[in-house]
Design an enzyme around this catalytic site. Structure first.
Site, PDB file in Angstrom:
ATOM      1  N   ASP A  67      -2.883  45.835  23.209  1.00 14.70           N
ATOM      2  CA  ASP A  67      -1.667  46.491  22.734  1.00 14.70           C
ATOM      3  C   ASP A  67      -0.678  46.739  23.862  1.00 14.70           C
ATOM      4  O   ASP A  67      -0.985  46.546  25.044  1.00 14.70           O
ATOM      5  CB  ASP A  67      -2.017  47.813  22.037  1.00 14.70           C
ATOM      6  CG  ASP A  67      -3.067  48.627  22.797  1.00 14.70           C
ATOM      7  OD1 ASP A  67      -3.162  48.485  24.024  1.00 14.70           O
ATOM      8  OD2 ASP A  67      -3.792  49.398  22.157  1.00 14.70           O
ATOM      9  N   ASN A 136      -9.180  60.176  17.160  1.00 12.11           N
ATOM     10  CA  ASN A 136      -9.045  60.072  15.710  1.00 12.11           C
ATOM     11  C   ASN A 136      -9.681  58.789  15.160  1.00 12.11           C
ATOM     12  O   ASN A 136      -9.493  58.436  14.002  1.00 12.11           O
ATOM     13  CB  ASN A 136      -7.577  60.161  15.286  1.00 12.11           C
ATOM     14  CG  ASN A 136      -6.737  59.015  15.851  1.00 12.11           C
ATOM     15  OD1 ASN A 136      -7.244  58.104  16.510  1.00 12.11           O
ATOM     16  ND2 ASN A 136      -5.445  59.059  15.590  1.00 12.11           N
ATOM     17  N   HIS A 138      -9.176  55.664  16.345  1.00 11.60           N
ATOM     18  CA  HIS A 138      -8.402  54.426  16.432  1.00 11.60           C
ATOM     19  C   HIS A 138      -8.997  53.467  17.461  1.00 11.60           C
ATOM     20  O   HIS A 138      -9.611  53.886  18.443  1.00 11.60           O
ATOM     21  CB  HIS A 138      -6.915  54.695  16.710  1.00 11.60           C
ATOM     22  CG  HIS A 138      -6.594  55.134  18.112  1.00 11.60           C
ATOM     23  ND1 HIS A 138      -6.073  56.368  18.401  1.00 11.60           N
ATOM     24  CD2 HIS A 138      -6.674  54.487  19.302  1.00 11.60           C
ATOM     25  CE1 HIS A 138      -5.852  56.475  19.709  1.00 11.60           C
ATOM     26  NE2 HIS A 138      -6.216  55.334  20.280  1.00 11.60           N
ATOM     27  N   GLU A 143      -4.183  53.056  14.004  1.00 11.39           N
ATOM     28  CA  GLU A 143      -4.373  54.450  13.665  1.00 11.39           C
ATOM     29  C   GLU A 143      -5.031  54.575  12.282  1.00 11.39           C
ATOM     30  O   GLU A 143      -5.092  53.607  11.516  1.00 11.39           O
ATOM     31  CB  GLU A 143      -3.017  55.162  13.664  1.00 11.39           C
ATOM     32  CG  GLU A 143      -2.269  55.109  14.994  1.00 11.39           C
ATOM     33  CD  GLU A 143      -2.803  56.084  16.028  1.00 11.39           C
ATOM     34  OE1 GLU A 143      -3.968  56.510  15.919  1.00 11.39           O
ATOM     35  OE2 GLU A 143      -2.052  56.409  16.972  1.00 11.39           O
TER      36      GLU A 143
END
Length: 264
Positions: A67, A136, A138, A143
């Site tokens: 990313d 979380n 990811h 996400e």
């Protein structure tokens, strides 16, 4: 998933680095998927040391990063291209043209996503994909609510991810809220997956990934679908796992089997 529990972050890094070095020795022209963030830094240090000692060469290796922030040029100190140059590429013998990071400052980010997918396919696909995991759940910047078959695309970062990454930006410095990320489907296409996680802050996400249901609410749980996914944890990251004793037992059995095979 193969669950490997190591005593601390350094041991996690050594285990991960050994897996990547083994891959390159077996296939010198391997295609690696790489990750940024705090967790991989120790692994990259291990790879640099191995290269300096003549234990591995990256001359024929190709890499694709997961990313990049949208809006940051490759020269920006907080860009992931800059991170990779600083923490790995500048210190090994990899060919610069063989290192790919999504273009955060592309004039047409949507086109850049399509071209990134095409470039991965043209390279023959990724042999081993390195991952971290967010608090979380990811992976990459996929996400919660990300499609489990998604491809490289633009993603809006959650407030938690923005807050977690704020420590890397100076007060008042522009912090992007958008990214280009490999999709979950892209990650699952890798022949092998290697996820590293350390620290108590990751324990809840690891439990959801390993022992929870397959769900878009925990994107990393998609790794339950992968045939060769190895998850390497330190004691703190593994502390919430309910089947911890069983995972240790499996690793002991695997080690005993390897010893027998080596003797034979």
């Amino acid at each position: 998933m193969q669950i490997v529990i190591q005593p601390d972050a350094q041991a996690v890094a050594r285990y991960g680095a050994a897996a990547i070095i083994r891959q390159i020795r077996q296939h010198p022209a391997s295609v690696l998927g790489l990750a940024t963030g705090a967790t991989p830094i120790l692994l990259y240090q291990q790879l640099i040391t191995a290269y300096q000692h003549g234990e591995v060469s990256f001359q024929a290796v190709k890499t694709f990063n997961l990313d990049e922030y949208i809006g940051l040029a490759a020269t920006h100190p907080q860009s992931y291209r800059y991170f990779m140059q600083h923490h790995l590429f500048n210190h090994i013998d990899i060919q610069p043209e063989n290192t790919a990071v999504p273009e955060g400052d592309a004039a047409d980010p949507l086109l850049a996503c399509e071209q990134y997918e095409q470039k991965i396919m043209a390279a023959g696909g990724i042999d081993i994909q390195l991952l971290g995991i967010g608090r979380n759940g990811h992976i990459g910047f996929n996400e919660p609510s990300s499609g489990l078959r998604s491809r490289t695309r633009i993603k809006t970062l959650t407030q938690q991810t923005i807050a977690d990454n704020a420590r890397f930006f100076a007060p008042g410095e522009y912090q992007p809220h958008l990214s280009i990320t490999m999709g979950i489907g892209t990650i699952l296409d890798a022949r092998k997956v290697l996820l590293l996680a350390t620290g108590k802050a990751k324990a809840k996400a690891l439990k959801a990934m390993v022992e929870g249901p397959l769900s878009a609410s925990c994107p990393a749980s998609a790794l339950q679908l992968h045939q060769q996914a190895t998850v390497v944890l330190d004691e703190e990251a593994a502390s919430d796992l309910e089947q911890l004793a069983f995972y240790r037992h499996i690793e002991q059995e695997n080690a005993a089997l390897l010893r027998r095979l080596n003797r034979d």
